[in-house]
Design an enzyme around this catalytic site. Structure first.
Site, PDB file in Angstrom:
ATOM      1  N   LYS B  29       0.861  -1.194   0.000  1.00 41.69           N
ATOM      2  CA  LYS B  29       0.000   0.000   0.000  1.00 41.69           C
ATOM      3  C   LYS B  29       0.893   1.239   0.000  1.00 41.69           C
ATOM      4  O   LYS B  29       1.930   1.268   0.666  1.00 41.69           O
ATOM      5  CB  LYS B  29      -0.877  -0.044   1.252  1.00 41.69           C
ATOM      6  CG  LYS B  29      -1.937   1.039   1.349  1.00 41.69           C
ATOM      7  CD  LYS B  29      -2.745   0.838   2.634  1.00 41.69           C
ATOM      8  CE  LYS B  29      -3.835   1.872   2.788  1.00 41.69           C
ATOM      9  NZ  LYS B  29      -4.604   1.692   4.035  1.00 41.69           N
ATOM     10  N   SER B 104      -9.578   1.728   2.959  1.00 35.82           N
ATOM     11  CA  SER B 104      -8.692   2.470   2.101  1.00 35.82           C
ATOM     12  C   SER B 104      -7.678   1.604   1.346  1.00 35.82           C
ATOM     13  O   SER B 104      -7.127   2.040   0.335  1.00 35.82           O
ATOM     14  CB  SER B 104      -7.930   3.511   2.934  1.00 35.82           C
ATOM     15  OG  SER B 104      -7.114   2.877   3.894  1.00 35.82           O
ATOM     16  N   SER B 128     -10.072  -0.570   7.072  1.00 36.07           N
ATOM     17  CA  SER B 128      -9.344  -0.352   5.816  1.00 36.07           C
ATOM     18  C   SER B 128      -8.627  -1.579   5.261  1.00 36.07           C
ATOM     19  O   SER B 128      -8.193  -1.584   4.109  1.00 36.07           O
ATOM     20  CB  SER B 128      -8.332   0.784   5.970  1.00 36.07           C
ATOM     21  OG  SER B 128      -8.990   2.012   5.821  1.00 36.07           O
TER      22      SER B 128
END
Lengths: 94, 414
Positions: B29, B104, B128
């Site tokens: 990420k 996210s 997330s």
């Protein structure tokens, strides 16, 4: 209110955004305030969930775990003689 | 190595490493610092930022044979549950490109779900990791707060942030956790508790396991198919020998307020450091969502409002912890659905300032209590995946991984 918050947070908000943000803040706080129905008298606050206490270490420099001056400056767009250049702060009207 | 065409179509990677080192490919990420590899947090503020050092998690993975193949899309600064707040546009769901991957950590979930990689790292403040993993039909593990180092992970809510793996299967999550867990001298909130051998914990034996089925996580507005499939999955745990008891938790809707207040406050403090002096661009590049969160956090923390919002939230946080403690005195783990819905269509977050907080309602209670939880795919509803959520006691990741493993090994394809 939005203008003041933006200034405190060092952000720029356009005039037409002010009303938009204000409305959204009111909506958000309305949802948040639903938690008022819970009685919290006598309840302590929790700031850290695992119960960790202060963690201390000796204030010593570890040369293996530091950036060189060049590395530290490598991301900056404005340097002078090996230093970061920042805007003046003394004349700003806070 | 990465299918660039597919990545572009789904908007998965913000940066693809041209010549990755040798090793097992892993997608990271884009809020993890990676030395020499652009790291943006999906914000134009950091559009050209090249970190000078790597996050502890990235270092540990590289030392254990993994190589970073690319940096995945996310909601800018992790602010959201859709990837729609990314300054680089949303990530699409590999199961149906009219729908979102979630957020996210949406890029990481889509990278695994589309088969581009078997291993990815996400990070979770509340939902997330679990949310996008559930919506993309992969496994997502949110470890106990403090189990995995946050050093070098761009901070969102510092009292909540938990780096966690997103993988093809439960074994993959156990493998990654074994590597990344443990004390880190650079993150004072990491725990010195011994790290279990999470792979050895995967016996598949859950006979006698005491499982609480959280009845009030089956929300009234939920699609009945989600409820049905969740109950079917819990039925399988029972067949495998687990003892299932229906339980009720403190109403999760109160966690929305707690999470919103705590997270906005911490965001306003954490994002104060981005000034464009040492790296990146100035604060004029912050997107709408970041501005909204920073300003609301500033408001909540300003004098006169601290007690009203911040302290009240931290007190209710205690109530949630007490509630979970009581349940875990009787049960080994709690189960329920991961998300209240399947992945929504693109555009759902427009003008919805609280979209993420409402979507993550079933992840927020365990997050504010710092508990570990895992989502494992448990079927499809109208062509989109859903996940079974298993929540454990602090530092009992082994138990929830094994429960998820037992389910995964015995479930019949939907």
């Amino acid at each position: 209110m939005i203008k003041k918050l933006a200034s405190l947070a060092n952000l720029k908000v356009k005039k037409k955004e002010e009303e938009y943000f204000k409305k959204q803040f009111e909506e958000t706080l309305k949802i948040v305030e639903k938690f008022d129905s819970l009685d919290t008298s006598g309840v302590d606050e929790t700031y850290i969930v695992t119960g960790t206490k202060n963690v201390l270490r000796e204030d010593k420099i570890d040369p293996l775990n530091m950036l060189t001056q060049d590395q530290a400056l490598s991301g900056s767009k404005n340097t002078h003689n090996g230093y970061f250049v920042v805007d003046g702060v003394l004349n700003n009207d806070l | 190595m990465i299918d660039k065409k597919l990545s572009k179509k789904l908007n998965v990677f913000l940066t693809i490493v041209d010549k990755p080192k040798k090793g097992i490919p892993i997608a990271i990420k884009d809020n993890y610092l990676t030395e020499g590899i652009r790291t943006t947090a999906a914000s134009f503020v950091l559009d050209d930022y090249i970190p000078q050092y790597s996050a502890t998690v990235v270092k540990k993975l590289e030392q254990n044979g993994y190589c970073v193949v690319g940096k995945t899309n996310l909601d800018a600064w992790c602010h959201g549950s859709s990837t729609e707040t990314s300054d680089y546009g949303p990530t699409l769901n590999p199961h149906n490109t009219k729908h979102l991957a979630g957020g996210s950590s949406g890029g990481s979930a889509a990278a695994v779900a589309s088969g581009m990689v078997d291993f990815a790292m996400g990070s979770e403040t509340a939902g997330s990791v679990r949310g996008p993993a559930s919506w993309c039909g992969v496994v997502g593990l949110k470890p106990t707060y403090g189990r995995v180092s946050r050093y070098g992970v761009i901070a969102m809510g510092s009292s909540l942030d938990s780096p966690g793996p997103i993988t093809k299967d439960v074994t993959g999550a156990a493998k990654l956790l074994k590597i990344i867990a443990g004390k880190d001298e650079f993150d004072a909130t990491t725990s010195g508790n011994l790290v279990d051998d999470y792979e050895l914990a995967l016996t598949g034996d859950i006979k006698g396991l005491k499982v609480g089925l959280v009845e009030n996580y089956m929300l009234s507005e939920m699609d009945s198919e989600i409820v049905k499939k969740t109950l079917k999955a819990v039925g399988l745990l029972e067949k495998l020998g687990a003892k299932i008891t229906k339980v009720k938790t403190l109403d999760p809707t109160h966690a929305i307020g707690v999470y919103t207040v705590v997270q906005r406050s911490e965001v306003s403090s954490n994002l104060a450091r981005f000034d464009g002096v040492r790296y990146g661009f100035g604060r004029d590049k912050f997107g709408e969502e970041a501005k909204r969160r920073i300003m609301l956090g500033t408001h909540i923390l300003s004098s006169g409002y601290q007690d009203r919002y911040y302290k009240k939230a931290q007190k209710i946080r205690t109530l949630f912890i007490n509630d979970f403690n009581e349940l875990f005195s009787e049960f080994d783990c709690l189960v329920g659905p991961t998300m209240p819905s399947t992945a929504p269509k693109i555009g759902v977050t427009k003008n919805a300032a609280m979209y993420g907080e409402l979507a993550d309602i079933l992840a927020e209670p365990s997050s504010i209590a710092g508990l570990p939880a895992i989502t494992v795919p448990c079927g499809m509803v109208k062509g989109l995946p859903i996940g079974l959520q298993i929540i454990g006691k602090q530092f009992e990741e082994g138990k929830i991984l094994n429960t998820a493993f037992a389910y995964e090994q015995n479930k019949k394809d939907d």
